[in-house]
Design an enzyme around this catalytic site. Structure first.
Site, short mmCIF file in Angstrom:
data_model
loop_
_atom_site.label_atom_id
_atom_site.label_comp_id
_atom_site.label_asym_id
_atom_site.label_seq_id
_atom_site.Cartn_x
_atom_site.Cartn_y
_atom_site.Cartn_z
N CYS A 141 -1.33 -13.82 4.76
CA CYS A 141 0.09 -13.72 4.70
C CYS A 141 0.49 -12.43 6.51
O CYS A 141 2.19 -13.05 6.73
CB CYS A 141 0.11 -12.42 3.15
N GLN B 43 -0.15 -20.71 3.53
CA GLN B 43 -1.02 -20.21 3.90
C GLN B 43 -2.48 -20.12 3.15
O GLN B 43 -3.23 -19.96 3.66
CB GLN B 43 -1.23 -18.52 3.58
N HIS C 239 1.67 -7.43 -0.15
CA HIS C 239 2.59 -8.80 0.51
C HIS C 239 3.17 -9.10 1.52
O HIS C 239 4.04 -7.80 1.62
CB HIS C 239 2.54 -9.84 -0.15
#
Lengths: 205, 229
Positions: free
Chosen positions: A25, A19, A161
């Site tokens: 993410c 990324q 995340h």
């Protein structure tokens, strides 16, 4: 659920992506899930575009973050996802240049799974990799092995995340989930999987 | 006086019999060490030194202790008769509201401390950090690990000041990684990664996704069962 499962050795997982310096993410977690679904339903593994979601998913915030649940409805509304090659990743938001004619995959809907880990394992083994969100505590310095933080660190209030659950199993009686992260191939545990001389790195939670 | 907001870092006390403050955690660590041992084979606490860091309602004790193991003549307990042995141990004990948790135990016979072969430079340097006073060559060791990091991950910094700042962040992160290691109950290894020169704030801001915590997002139907298409 079977005692262990790993979609990486069953062809349902594309190579690890990066990324870059961007909080995207969520896009990688979603494309990973759709890649797995398309493989299991249509028999073809395609690497799909995160940049399309960064540029065209107006409900989310590109590198400032996003939610998988928003991304699924964006994919439905847009009419599908282009491939990584057709709409390649830049790591920052640009003007949306999605073209429905170039979309190679589509989805009909999205559902929310149970938070019960047994049911999740059963679903994963039968249905494919799952988009999940976790607490990235410790992952800045994670090198390899099974990460088991203290319970207070697993609070839902610390989720920050999004990753992809690609398998589960246990090593010397310690159960784990195998996650595919999106921090490039020079982070995480490199594994050698049956059929893959050196598999894409993945973290083991 | 209100307790200060930041954790207090007491300095390492000198070797000696356990001070009243360290006695309870030291005894707890000894009990953990002797757990499962028959009477007559249990180790005895020798000298203790350590420090305590307080945060909120907890205290984290970093202890170093010598344990005296009794001679072993019983062949059912040890294959070869062993004479009395002194161990040098380091323990980390968390005390929360009077409840002790042993976070880390690391014991070796005196003078034979073997570093962790897989992460050798990392753990041996970190043990240097715990020495009192800090060894003169610590900066040199740190710099060499940092140099390896810069070469491995192809880092470039705009100025010497930037490089010096990044080195200090790197050293701080090595200590943080050790704390995370101490808290982990699995087999994970934490250490130098490509993010080791980023502050926690930078890492969180650049790579993570706070929205996941803040917003509910689009409501999706719950799946009924594995068979549900």
């Amino acid at each position: 659920a079977p005692p262990e499962w790993d979609w990486r050795s069953k062809g349902a997982v594309t190579k690890v992506k990066d990324q870059g310096m961007c909080g995207s993410c969520w896009a990688f977690s979603v494309t990973g899930n759709v890649e797995g679904q398309w493989f299991l339903n249509q028999g073809t593994l395609l690497s799909l575009s995160e940049q399309e979601l960064l540029d065209c998913d107006k409900m989310d915030k590109a590198c400032m973050g996003g939610l998988p649940s928003n991304a699924y409805s964006a994919i439905k509304n847009l009419g599908g996802l282009e491939t990584e090659d057709d709409y390649s990743y830049r790591g920052h938001m640009q003007t949306c240049s999605f073209s429905a004619e170039k979309a190679k995959v589509y989805i009909n809907d999205s559902v929310e799974l149970s938070q019960n880990e047994q049911k999740l394992a059963a679903w994963l083994a039968k249905r494919g990799p799952i988009s999940v969100a976790i607490n990235a505590f410790g992952m800045q310095f994670y090198r390899h092995g099974i990460s088991r933080p203290l319970r207070p660190l697993c609070s839902p209030w610390l989720i920050d995340h999004a990753v992809l659950l690609v398998g589960y199993g246990n090593r010397s009686d310690i159960p784990f989930w195998a996650i595919k992260n999106s921090w490039g191939t020079d982070w995480g545990e490199k594994v050698s999987l049956a059929g893959l001389a050196s598999g894409p790195p993945a973290a083991i939670l | 006086v209100a307790a200060p907001a930041q954790p207090q870092a007491a300095s390492f006390q000198a070797w000696g019999p356990p001070s009243p403050e360290l006695l309870a955690p030291a005894r707890f660590a000894l009990d953990m060490f002797n757990r499962g041992r028959a009477a007559g084979t249990r180790a005895v606490l020798g000298l203790v030194r350590g420090r305590v860091r307080r945060a909120g309602q907890g205290s984290l004790y970093s202890l170093e202790a010598t344990l005296e193991e009794p001679p072993c003549k019983d062949t059912t307990v040890c294959r070869l008769p062993a004479s009395k042995k002194t161990l040098l141990c380091s323990f980390e004990v968390l005390d929360e509201l009077g409840k002790h948790v042993l976070l880390r135990k690391d014991c070796d016979p005196v003078d034979t401390k073997v570093p962790d072969s897989r992460n050798e430079t990392f753990s041996s340097v970190l043990s240097l950090l715990n020495e009192d006073p800090l060894p003169q060559d610590l900066p040199v060791k740190m710099a060499s690990i940092f140099k390896n990091f810069v070469i491995t991950y192809n880092r470039t910094y705009e100025s010497k000041e930037e490089a010096r700042w990044r080195l200090s962040v790197f050293v701080n992160n090595m200590v943080r990684a050790q704390k995370i290691q101490a808290l982990d109950r699995g087999t994970a290894q934490y250490g130098v990664t490509k993010f080791s020169d980023l502050t926690e704030e930078e890492f969180r801001t650049i790579y993570l996704n706070p929205l996941l915590r803040e917003e509910p997002g689009n409501k999706m139907k719950p799946v009924k069962s594995v068979g549900d298409f």
